[in-house]
Scaffold this active site. Sequence first.
Site, PDB file in Angstrom:
ATOM      1  N   HIS A  71      -4.187   3.179  -3.266  1.00 45.21           N
ATOM      2  CA  HIS A  71      -4.331   2.526  -1.953  1.00 45.21           C
ATOM      3  C   HIS A  71      -3.538   1.220  -1.829  1.00 45.21           C
ATOM      4  O   HIS A  71      -2.669   1.115  -0.970  1.00 45.21           O
ATOM      5  CB  HIS A  71      -5.808   2.257  -1.648  1.00 45.21           C
ATOM      6  N   GLU A  78     -17.912  -4.900  24.499  1.00 41.83           N
ATOM      7  CA  GLU A  78     -17.022  -6.052  24.645  1.00 41.83           C
ATOM      8  C   GLU A  78     -15.815  -5.968  23.721  1.00 41.83           C
ATOM      9  O   GLU A  78     -14.690  -6.304  24.105  1.00 41.83           O
ATOM     10  CB  GLU A  78     -17.783  -7.360  24.376  1.00 41.83           C
ATOM     11  N   HIS A  81       0.839  -1.207   0.000  1.00 46.81           N
ATOM     12  CA  HIS A  81       0.000   0.000   0.000  1.00 46.81           C
ATOM     13  C   HIS A  81       0.867   1.247   0.000  1.00 46.81           C
ATOM     14  O   HIS A  81       1.320   1.686   1.055  1.00 46.81           O
ATOM     15  CB  HIS A  81      -0.900  -0.011   1.230  1.00 46.81           C
ATOM     16  N   HIS A 102     -28.215 -16.971  24.618  1.00 44.77           N
ATOM     17  CA  HIS A 102     -27.208 -16.756  25.652  1.00 44.77           C
ATOM     18  C   HIS A 102     -26.395 -18.007  25.963  1.00 44.77           C
ATOM     19  O   HIS A 102     -25.488 -17.953  26.788  1.00 44.77           O
ATOM     20  CB  HIS A 102     -27.881 -16.244  26.933  1.00 44.77           C
TER      21      HIS A 102
HETATM   22  C1  LIG Z   1     -11.454  -5.066   9.812  1.00 40.26           C
HETATM   23  C2  LIG Z   1     -10.918  -4.880   8.440  1.00 40.26           C
HETATM   24  N1  LIG Z   1     -11.756  -4.935   7.399  1.00 40.26           N
HETATM   25  C3  LIG Z   1     -11.287  -4.819   6.136  1.00 40.26           C
HETATM   26  C4  LIG Z   1      -9.953  -4.653   5.908  1.00 40.26           C
HETATM   27  C5  LIG Z   1      -9.417  -4.577   4.494  1.00 40.26           C
HETATM   28  N2  LIG Z   1      -9.016  -3.207   4.220  1.00 40.26           N
HETATM   29  C6  LIG Z   1      -7.734  -2.827   4.284  1.00 40.26           C
HETATM   30  S1  LIG Z   1      -7.551  -1.168   4.083  1.00 40.26           S
HETATM   31  C7  LIG Z   1      -9.220  -0.969   3.880  1.00 40.26           C
HETATM   32  C8  LIG Z   1      -9.858   0.372   3.729  1.00 40.26           C
HETATM   33  C9  LIG Z   1      -9.006   1.397   3.193  1.00 40.26           C
HETATM   34  O1  LIG Z   1      -9.541   2.665   3.462  1.00 40.26           O
HETATM   35  P1  LIG Z   1      -8.933   3.547   4.588  1.00 40.26           P
HETATM   36  O2  LIG Z   1      -9.066   2.889   5.881  1.00 40.26           O
HETATM   37  O3  LIG Z   1      -9.534   4.876   4.446  1.00 40.26           O
HETATM   38  O4  LIG Z   1      -7.402   3.578   4.253  1.00 40.26           O
HETATM   39  P2  LIG Z   1      -6.689   4.406   3.086  1.00 40.26           P
HETATM   40  O5  LIG Z   1      -6.947   3.686   1.813  1.00 40.26           O
HETATM   41  O6  LIG Z   1      -7.259   5.755   3.088  1.00 40.26           O
HETATM   42  O7  LIG Z   1      -5.288   4.343   3.490  1.00 40.26           O
HETATM   43  C10 LIG Z   1      -9.875  -2.188   3.948  1.00 40.26           C
HETATM   44  C11 LIG Z   1     -11.339  -2.349   3.784  1.00 40.26           C
HETATM   45  C12 LIG Z   1      -9.102  -4.604   7.030  1.00 40.26           C
HETATM   46  N3  LIG Z   1      -7.791  -4.455   6.903  1.00 40.26           N
HETATM   47  N4  LIG Z   1      -9.615  -4.693   8.282  1.00 40.26           N
END
Ligand SMILES: Cc1ncc(C[n+]2csc(CCOP(=O)(O)OP(=O)(O)O)c2C)c(N)n1
Length: 653
Positions: A257, A402, A26, A464
């Site tokens: 990204h 939780e 990334h 539960h």
């Molecule tokens: C709990 C979770 N769900 C999904 C992902 C997969 N994932 C990695 S980055 C991302 C989203 C990217 O958007 P953002 O958080 O705004 O990061 P940016 O691209 O702006 O760096 C996702 C869905 C993850 N790492 N963790």
Amino acid sequence: MSAFDQAIRTIQFLSADGVEKAASGHPGTPMALAGIAVEIFTQHLRYVPEDPTWPNRDRFVLSCGHASMLLYSTLFMAGYDLSLEDLKQFRQWNSRTAGHPEYGFAPGIETTTGPLGQGVGNAVGLALASKLMSARVGAEVIDYNVYCLASDGDLMEGVASEAASIAGHLGLDNLIVIYDDNKITIDGSTELSFSEDVAKRFEAYGFATERVDGHAPDQVRSAIERAKARKGQPSLILARTTIGIGAPTKAGTSKAHGAPLGAEEIKAAKIAAGWPGDVSFNVPEEAKAPFKDRAAQNRITRDAWKKLVAGLDADKRKTLDSFLNRTVPADLYEQLRKSLDGKADATRNTAAKVQQKVAALVPSLVGGAADLAESTKTTIKGSPDVHRGEFAGRNLNFGIREHGMAAVLNGMALSGFFIPFGSTFLIFSDYCRPSIRLASIMHQRSLFVFTHDSIFLGEDGPTHQPIEHLWSLRLIPNLDVVRPADGLECAAVWTHAVTRTNGPTAFALSRQKLPELERPAGFDPARVLDGAYVLADAANAVFTLIATGSEVHVALAAKKILDEKGHPACVVSAPCWEAFQRLPAATIESVLGPGTRRVSIEAGSSVPWRTVTGERGINIGLDRFGASAPAERLAEEFGLTGAKVAERVLSAL
Ligand SMILES: Cc1ncc(C[n+]2csc(CCOP(=O)(O)OP(=O)(O)O)c2C)c(N)n1
Ligand SMILES: [Mg+2]
């Protein structure tokens, strides 16, 4: 170009080059956040790179772990033990620079991040730990700030919201969250799915917020300065940034990204930024200067701290050491055994009594419940609750959060000072699971105390009543699941949990009363620590009945019938299957009995027990949802009485 700007460029392009070389990763977010990282590491963060575990260092948490190259490049530039070669090995087998930051792989990685939102929770736990320590040893000894970088995804996740709500409630003013407000996620613009006013939401939690241009260093600097000076409130700095800034065609788009930018795009970005277009992993020596200056100042602070600690009076020093070492008495098990009163009770009650004794002997033990302290019984007696501005107590009120609780526990464990526990019903372990998994990955001593551990909680019914939970937790590598059957086993599992330095423990404790178990004369209590042991033997045994927790007395009742009917059975109680599995294979075999037919008895999923009992095994449990009824009736209906178990075993003959 100033050294400061060179540092930014260096980190931007080390990150982009690292991703390019790995052909995976990334690049866009590290490029956008390099300026903020340089600002934090050269102007604010208290750290000494060659002394990365200095207890009073500030903590830096990259919650958006996908931007890992940002952390690696920054740690490298800051002089941590991470080399340029390590950066070139990004995402490769056995490298220290894994796809997402892995705690323990390199110094300066304060927590494992990647599952979005968790890092925010850890940051809250780290900040809370500092407050708790200040109250115990004085703010002059421990009082650090936590800087957390969080992305859109981090702040969309529920776990971050829960944790932020806790941080705001407690007024953790040493927590500074910087939100990378880039309006981009993987699927495109945040307009697709994210339209709330994040600042207003965090203000409602109790944060102070301010918006800055994340690419305007003076704005970022003054916002951080104000956050550091702020009292009584955590801070959220919303930094508007452009993902992949400087990349000619991909900046500001989701294309920056999660994929390498490509050789042409990087080259053009470098040239536009006044950087040598054809050089990869370019590190001008001058770019390191701002980090060196900061480290030099920090060393002075660290040395003064050491002097201060060396001069502490003996009592205070002892207190500090008990947290730094998370001291547990060597004879803990013995002391806990001596404290047992031998009364038949629910294991939630018996374990709670044991826990009181642990609390008296282990100062690091702190924790709380997710609004179920009345039921889980985990409140430490004689200690006040923790409140905003009052951090001397040991009891935390996590509220009905939780997931946030579990992530905060991990942060507290990562602080290095505490053995934190959090309690709720076993059914809600599902709400904690992602954080339990991370505690396991990170080898953290987080304790998850779950009560109401089976259908025998009774009338509350199927929603539960845990069924698959015991095995579903046992499937998490490096998590030890403990399910004690009586007082002695409660003493053993608490000893196990607090002395286990390389991983978390999940407790499964009964709501209902259980009998105290009789053990043969001369029984060695150390055997209980093995995780599974022969509780009741039989000459010429035909069956081995393996049971845990509330089903151990059922196994004993079944044994009596089987023995009488001429089919002798021995009973193995298994309070911690994972510990047992770590014993030598021959020991395991001898406990389970090599020649007997194996029967598992546990009020939950029975199918996984087949791996233990084998082809001829008999597996007694529940592979369906439970039902709302009194416990005795459920035992009859689901075949979990001694008589029913014996009947079932005999019918298999
Ligand atoms: C709990 C979770 N769900 C999904 C992902 C997969 N994932 C990695 S980055 C991302 C989203 C990217 O958007 P953002 O958080 O705004 O990061 P940016 O691209 O702006 O760096 C996702 C869905 C993850 N790492 N963790
Ligand atoms: Mg984003």
